[in-house]
Design an enzyme around this catalytic site. Structure first.
Site, short mmCIF file in Angstrom:
data_model
loop_
_atom_site.label_atom_id
_atom_site.label_comp_id
_atom_site.label_asym_id
_atom_site.label_seq_id
_atom_site.Cartn_x
_atom_site.Cartn_y
_atom_site.Cartn_z
N GLU A 44 0.83 -1.20 0.00
CA GLU A 44 0.00 0.00 0.00
C GLU A 44 0.87 1.25 0.00
OE1 GLU A 44 -2.83 -0.54 3.21
OE2 GLU A 44 -3.87 -2.11 2.06
N GLU A 55 -1.61 -10.37 -5.80
CA GLU A 55 -1.60 -11.21 -7.00
C GLU A 55 -0.83 -10.55 -8.13
OE1 GLU A 55 -4.12 -10.26 -5.13
OE2 GLU A 55 -5.78 -11.70 -5.13
N CYS A 86 -9.24 -9.77 -6.91
CA CYS A 86 -10.08 -8.67 -7.43
C CYS A 86 -10.11 -8.71 -8.96
CB CYS A 86 -9.55 -7.33 -6.93
SG CYS A 86 -8.12 -6.73 -7.85
N1 THU Z 1 -5.95 -6.72 -2.16
C1 THU Z 1 -5.13 -7.66 -2.69
O1 THU Z 1 -3.92 -7.69 -2.42
N2 THU Z 1 -5.66 -8.57 -3.55
C2 THU Z 1 -6.97 -8.58 -3.94
O2 THU Z 1 -7.35 -9.40 -4.77
C3 THU Z 1 -7.92 -7.65 -3.33
C4 THU Z 1 -7.36 -6.61 -2.44
C5 THU Z 1 -5.36 -5.72 -1.25
C6 THU Z 1 -5.30 -4.33 -1.83
C7 THU Z 1 -5.28 -3.49 -0.57
O3 THU Z 1 -3.94 -3.35 -0.13
C8 THU Z 1 -6.05 -4.30 0.44
O4 THU Z 1 -6.13 -5.61 -0.08
C9 THU Z 1 -7.45 -3.78 0.71
O5 THU Z 1 -8.16 -3.62 -0.46
#
Ligand code: THU
Length: 134
Positions: A44, A55, A86
């Site tokens: 982040e 991913e 996602c």
């Molecule tokens: N996130 C992922 O790493 N993979 C996903 O498929 C969905 C969301 C992360 C992004 C962000 O850092 C946190 O989860 C909250 O959305």
């Protein structure tokens, strides 16, 4: 399919996730065509929209190491039921594979197996798109 090496790698990697803003740590482990396991974690940023999913980090690391063939993917979170990748990550994966077995797992021991074609049916591929006449 023996998911255990991928699960173990993802769980190890998850301790390195950088998620100070959401507090939601995600790890992914990709099995490549030659048996290599490549991991990724979410990273982040204080510019909140700049964060990258686990991913896509795994795909980027695999590509950077010369891997183009992906055989299986594990995603580990603490969500119950286990969270699925996602939409952006689904589209990123479909760039390289027609289909892929995916194990969504959580740290509490729940596991759900799915496939990329189930998560992203009728995916967009530029090669299938027809150019618009000028
Ligand atoms: N996130 C992922 O790493 N993979 C996903 O498929 C969905 C969301 C992360 C992004 C962000 O850092 C946190 O989860 C909250 O959305």
């Amino acid at each position: 399919m023996d998911w255990n090496p991928l699960l173990a790698a993802a769980r190890r990697a998850r301790t390195h996730a950088y998620a100070p803003y959401s507090g939601y740590r995600v790890a992914a482990a990709l099995l490549t065509g030659d048996g290599t396991v490549v991991t990724g974690v979410n990273v982040e940023n204080g510019l909140l929209t700049l964060g990258v999913c686990a991913e896509r980090q795994a795909v980027g690391s695999a590509i950077a190491a010369g891997h183009r063939e992906f055989v299986a993917l594990v995603v580990v979170t603490e969500s119950s039921p286990p969270a699925r990748p996602c939409g952006l990550c689904r589209q990123t994966l479909v760039e390289f594979v027609d289909d892929l077995p995916i194990l969504c797992a959580n740290e509490q021991g729940e596991q759900e197996e799915t496939r990329l074609t189930e998560l992203l049916p009728a995916a967009f591929r530029l090669a299938d798109a027809r150019p618009t006449p000028e």
